[in-house]
Design a protein around this motif. Structure first.
Motif, PDB file in Angstrom:
ATOM      1  N   ILE A   1       3.500  -4.961 -10.782  1.00  0.00           N
ATOM      2  CA  ILE A   1       3.477  -3.503 -10.912  1.00  0.00           C
ATOM      3  C   ILE A   1       3.187  -2.855  -9.562  1.00  0.00           C
ATOM      4  CG2 ILE A   1       2.166  -1.566 -11.891  1.00  0.00           C
ATOM      5  CD1 ILE A   1       1.896  -3.289 -14.439  1.00  0.00           C
ATOM      6  N   LEU A   2       2.193  -3.372  -8.851  1.00  0.00           N
ATOM      7  CA  LEU A   2       1.856  -2.814  -7.542  1.00  0.00           C
ATOM      8  C   LEU A   2       3.013  -2.968  -6.567  1.00  0.00           C
ATOM      9  CD1 LEU A   2      -1.826  -4.065  -7.317  1.00  0.00           C
ATOM     10  CD2 LEU A   2      -1.080  -1.683  -7.454  1.00  0.00           C
ATOM     11  N   GLY A   3       3.758  -4.062  -6.662  1.00  0.00           N
ATOM     12  CA  GLY A   3       4.909  -4.273  -5.796  1.00  0.00           C
ATOM     13  C   GLY A   3       6.001  -3.244  -6.015  1.00  0.00           C
ATOM     14  N   LYS A   4       6.056  -2.681  -7.214  1.00  0.00           N
ATOM     15  CA  LYS A   4       7.029  -1.640  -7.524  1.00  0.00           C
ATOM     16  C   LYS A   4       6.502  -0.248  -7.184  1.00  0.00           C
ATOM     17  CE  LYS A   4       9.086  -4.277 -11.324  1.00  0.00           C
ATOM     18  NZ  LYS A   4       8.602  -5.541 -10.782  1.00  0.00           N
ATOM     19  N   VAL A   5       5.217  -0.046  -7.388  1.00  0.00           N
ATOM     20  CA  VAL A   5       4.633   1.286  -7.235  1.00  0.00           C
ATOM     21  C   VAL A   5       4.329   1.623  -5.775  1.00  0.00           C
ATOM     22  CG1 VAL A   5       2.636   2.724  -7.824  1.00  0.00           C
ATOM     23  CG2 VAL A   5       3.705   1.295  -9.574  1.00  0.00           C
ATOM     24  N   LEU A   6       3.846   0.656  -5.008  1.00  0.00           N
ATOM     25  CA  LEU A   6       3.450   0.934  -3.627  1.00  0.00           C
ATOM     26  C   LEU A   6       4.563   1.572  -2.781  1.00  0.00           C
ATOM     27  CD1 LEU A   6       1.170  -2.122  -2.770  1.00  0.00           C
ATOM     28  CD2 LEU A   6       0.553   0.290  -2.445  1.00  0.00           C
ATOM     29  N   PRO A   7       5.814   1.072  -2.831  1.00  0.00           N
ATOM     30  CA  PRO A   7       6.848   1.718  -2.006  1.00  0.00           C
ATOM     31  C   PRO A   7       7.045   3.189  -2.348  1.00  0.00           C
ATOM     32  CG  PRO A   7       7.585  -0.440  -2.747  1.00  0.00           C
ATOM     33  CD  PRO A   7       6.327  -0.140  -3.505  1.00  0.00           C
ATOM     34  N   ALA A   8       7.001   3.523  -3.642  1.00  0.00           N
ATOM     35  CA  ALA A   8       7.190   4.916  -4.048  1.00  0.00           C
ATOM     36  C   ALA A   8       6.047   5.790  -3.555  1.00  0.00           C
ATOM     37  CB  ALA A   8       7.313   5.004  -5.565  1.00  0.00           C
TER      38      ALA A   8
ATOM     39  N   ASP B   1     -12.707  -4.928  -0.440  1.00  0.00           N
ATOM     40  CA  ASP B   1     -12.756  -4.644  -1.875  1.00  0.00           C
ATOM     41  C   ASP B   1     -11.391  -4.750  -2.543  1.00  0.00           C
ATOM     42  OD1 ASP B   1     -15.500  -4.122  -1.897  1.00  0.00           O
ATOM     43  OD2 ASP B   1     -15.193  -2.019  -1.329  1.00  0.00           O
ATOM     44  N   ALA B   2     -10.347  -5.079  -1.786  1.00  0.00           N
ATOM     45  CA  ALA B   2      -8.996  -5.115  -2.344  1.00  0.00           C
ATOM     46  C   ALA B   2      -8.877  -6.002  -3.589  1.00  0.00           C
ATOM     47  CB  ALA B   2      -7.992  -5.540  -1.275  1.00  0.00           C
ATOM     48  N   PRO B   3      -9.389  -7.250  -3.568  1.00  0.00           N
ATOM     49  CA  PRO B   3      -9.273  -8.075  -4.778  1.00  0.00           C
ATOM     50  C   PRO B   3      -9.994  -7.464  -5.977  1.00  0.00           C
ATOM     51  CG  PRO B   3      -9.817  -9.428  -2.870  1.00  0.00           C
ATOM     52  CD  PRO B   3      -9.978  -8.004  -2.445  1.00  0.00           C
ATOM     53  N   LYS B   4     -11.145  -6.826  -5.726  1.00  0.00           N
ATOM     54  CA  LYS B   4     -11.893  -6.194  -6.809  1.00  0.00           C
ATOM     55  C   LYS B   4     -11.101  -5.040  -7.407  1.00  0.00           C
ATOM     56  CE  LYS B   4     -15.059  -3.113  -6.045  1.00  0.00           C
ATOM     57  NZ  LYS B   4     -16.278  -2.383  -5.609  1.00  0.00           N
ATOM     58  N   VAL B   5     -10.474  -4.243  -6.548  1.00  0.00           N
ATOM     59  CA  VAL B   5      -9.689  -3.104  -7.021  1.00  0.00           C
ATOM     60  C   VAL B   5      -8.481  -3.580  -7.819  1.00  0.00           C
ATOM     61  CG1 VAL B   5      -8.256  -1.157  -6.297  1.00  0.00           C
ATOM     62  CG2 VAL B   5     -10.461  -1.574  -5.191  1.00  0.00           C
ATOM     63  N   GLU B   6      -7.786  -4.578  -7.296  1.00  0.00           N
ATOM     64  CA  GLU B   6      -6.634  -5.118  -8.015  1.00  0.00           C
ATOM     65  C   GLU B   6      -7.065  -5.661  -9.380  1.00  0.00           C
ATOM     66  OE1 GLU B   6      -3.357  -8.715  -7.678  1.00  0.00           O
ATOM     67  OE2 GLU B   6      -4.328  -7.986  -5.848  1.00  0.00           O
ATOM     68  N   GLY B   7      -8.190  -6.354  -9.408  1.00  0.00           N
ATOM     69  CA  GLY B   7      -8.706  -6.861 -10.675  1.00  0.00           C
ATOM     70  C   GLY B   7      -9.091  -5.736 -11.617  1.00  0.00           C
ATOM     71  N   GLY B   8      -9.632  -4.641 -11.058  1.00  0.00           N
ATOM     72  CA  GLY B   8     -10.001  -3.496 -11.872  1.00  0.00           C
ATOM     73  C   GLY B   8      -8.801  -2.841 -12.518  1.00  0.00           C
ATOM     74  N   ILE B   9      -7.694  -2.729 -11.767  1.00  0.00           N
ATOM     75  CA  ILE B   9      -6.464  -2.181 -12.334  1.00  0.00           C
ATOM     76  C   ILE B   9      -5.990  -3.062 -13.484  1.00  0.00           C
ATOM     77  CG2 ILE B   9      -4.024  -1.695 -11.886  1.00  0.00           C
ATOM     78  CD1 ILE B   9      -4.824  -0.999  -9.001  1.00  0.00           C
ATOM     79  N   GLY B  10      -5.956  -4.383 -13.247  1.00  0.00           N
ATOM     80  CA  GLY B  10      -5.512  -5.304 -14.285  1.00  0.00           C
ATOM     81  C   GLY B  10      -6.373  -5.230 -15.530  1.00  0.00           C
TER      82      GLY B  10
ATOM     83  N   GLN C   1       3.057  -8.979   0.772  1.00  0.00           N
ATOM     84  CA  GLN C   1       3.076  -7.607   1.266  1.00  0.00           C
ATOM     85  C   GLN C   1       2.085  -6.737   0.501  1.00  0.00           C
ATOM     86  OE1 GLN C   1       7.325  -7.079   0.667  1.00  0.00           O
ATOM     87  NE2 GLN C   1       7.644  -6.845   2.863  1.00  0.00           N
ATOM     88  N   VAL C   2       2.024  -6.930  -0.813  1.00  0.00           N
ATOM     89  CA  VAL C   2       1.062  -6.185  -1.634  1.00  0.00           C
ATOM     90  C   VAL C   2      -0.356  -6.461  -1.156  1.00  0.00           C
ATOM     91  CG1 VAL C   2       0.061  -5.943  -3.947  1.00  0.00           C
ATOM     92  CG2 VAL C   2       2.547  -6.054  -3.668  1.00  0.00           C
ATOM     93  N   ASN C   3      -0.664  -7.733  -0.933  1.00  0.00           N
ATOM     94  CA  ASN C   3      -2.008  -8.099  -0.460  1.00  0.00           C
ATOM     95  C   ASN C   3      -2.333  -7.442   0.877  1.00  0.00           C
ATOM     96  OD1 ASN C   3      -2.556  -9.736  -2.666  1.00  0.00           O
ATOM     97  ND2 ASN C   3      -1.850 -11.610  -1.656  1.00  0.00           N
ATOM     98  N   ASP C   4      -1.363  -7.463   1.800  1.00  0.00           N
ATOM     99  CA  ASP C   4      -1.596  -6.890   3.129  1.00  0.00           C
ATOM    100  C   ASP C   4      -1.885  -5.391   3.041  1.00  0.00           C
ATOM    101  OD1 ASP C   4      -1.182  -9.372   4.254  1.00  0.00           O
ATOM    102  OD2 ASP C   4       0.875  -8.955   4.909  1.00  0.00           O
ATOM    103  N   ILE C   5      -1.110  -4.679   2.233  1.00  0.00           N
ATOM    104  CA  ILE C   5      -1.281  -3.224   2.137  1.00  0.00           C
ATOM    105  C   ILE C   5      -2.576  -2.877   1.416  1.00  0.00           C
ATOM    106  CG2 ILE C   5      -0.333  -1.122   1.104  1.00  0.00           C
ATOM    107  CD1 ILE C   5       2.437  -2.231   1.751  1.00  0.00           C
ATOM    108  N   LEU C   6      -2.887  -3.592   0.355  1.00  0.00           N
ATOM    109  CA  LEU C   6      -4.147  -3.335  -0.339  1.00  0.00           C
ATOM    110  C   LEU C   6      -5.337  -3.584   0.588  1.00  0.00           C
ATOM    111  CD1 LEU C   6      -3.589  -4.796  -3.927  1.00  0.00           C
ATOM    112  CD2 LEU C   6      -3.430  -2.417  -3.177  1.00  0.00           C
TER     113      LEU C   6
END
Length: 202
Positions: free
Chosen positions: A125-132, A103-112, A91-96
């Protein structure tokens, strides 16, 4: 009524605590990780919402996630009893992908890279933050259902402007993640400072 940013950062203590417990971070590290994820998602959504097609795709995604029970239909600060499901990695992958496209993988890597966590922990972390985040946006935009997609640029732009006014240095953090693959001088204390201001701790 509180702003979107205030609702997310000032009222996100429950999500911060879940981030802390599940990633072995201390309280400050959990706040930094949460704030980094929130700010990055908001900036990405704002950029996407600038075209009609982008705003429509965001709104369709929000409605779908609310209907499926993955996202609460109101901002967390207004209802402490909202039960938010943690999103699974798919679900995280789909929403990103909706937000950031290729650019989703690049952004996720940048956050990490910025919060110095591996890919698995970052996705948790994204799985917890995205719903909020998505619930807060949906709650503000749905007040005028017919115009909801058109309201997104203003809502998201207002959150970015408020963030940069409260803590101007945050702009460099999100530029680093979104534009420079997480390279550059990033001081996460700026994120903790922003959360402190909105939560009334400073």
């Amino acid at each position: 009524m509180s702003s979107l940013l205030e609702a997310l950062l000032g009222g996100g203590t429950q999500t911060v605590e879940r981030v802390r417990k599940d990633t072995d971070l201390d309280e400050k590290g959990a706040e930094q990780a949460y704030g980094t994820a929130v700010g990055t998602i908001l900036r990405g959504l704002e950029a996407k919402s600038q075209t009609k097609e982008g705003a429509d795709s965001i709104w369709d995604m929000l409605r779908k996630q609310v209907e499926q029970g993955n996202v609460p239909s109101e901002a967390p600060a207004h209802n402490e009893h909202v039960q938010v499901k943690e999103m699974d990695p798919d679900q995280v992958n789909d929403i990103l992908s909706v937000i950031f496209g290729k650019d989703a993988p690049k952004v996720e890597g940048g956050i990490g890279k910025v919060i110095t966590l591996d890919s698995e922990a970052t996705k948790k972390i994204l799985g917890k933050v995205l719903p909020a985040v998505l619930g807060g946006i949906f709650g503000q935009a749905e007040k005028d259902p017919e115009e909801s997609p058109r309201a997104l640029p203003q809502i998201l732009g207002g959150a970015r402007t408020e963030m940069e006014e409260k803590q101007p240095k945050t702009r460099g953090i999100f530029d680093a993640i979104l534009d420079r693959d997480g390279d550059g001088d990033v001081d996460l204390n700026d994120i903790s400072g922003l959360i402190g201001v909105l939560a009334g701790k400073q």
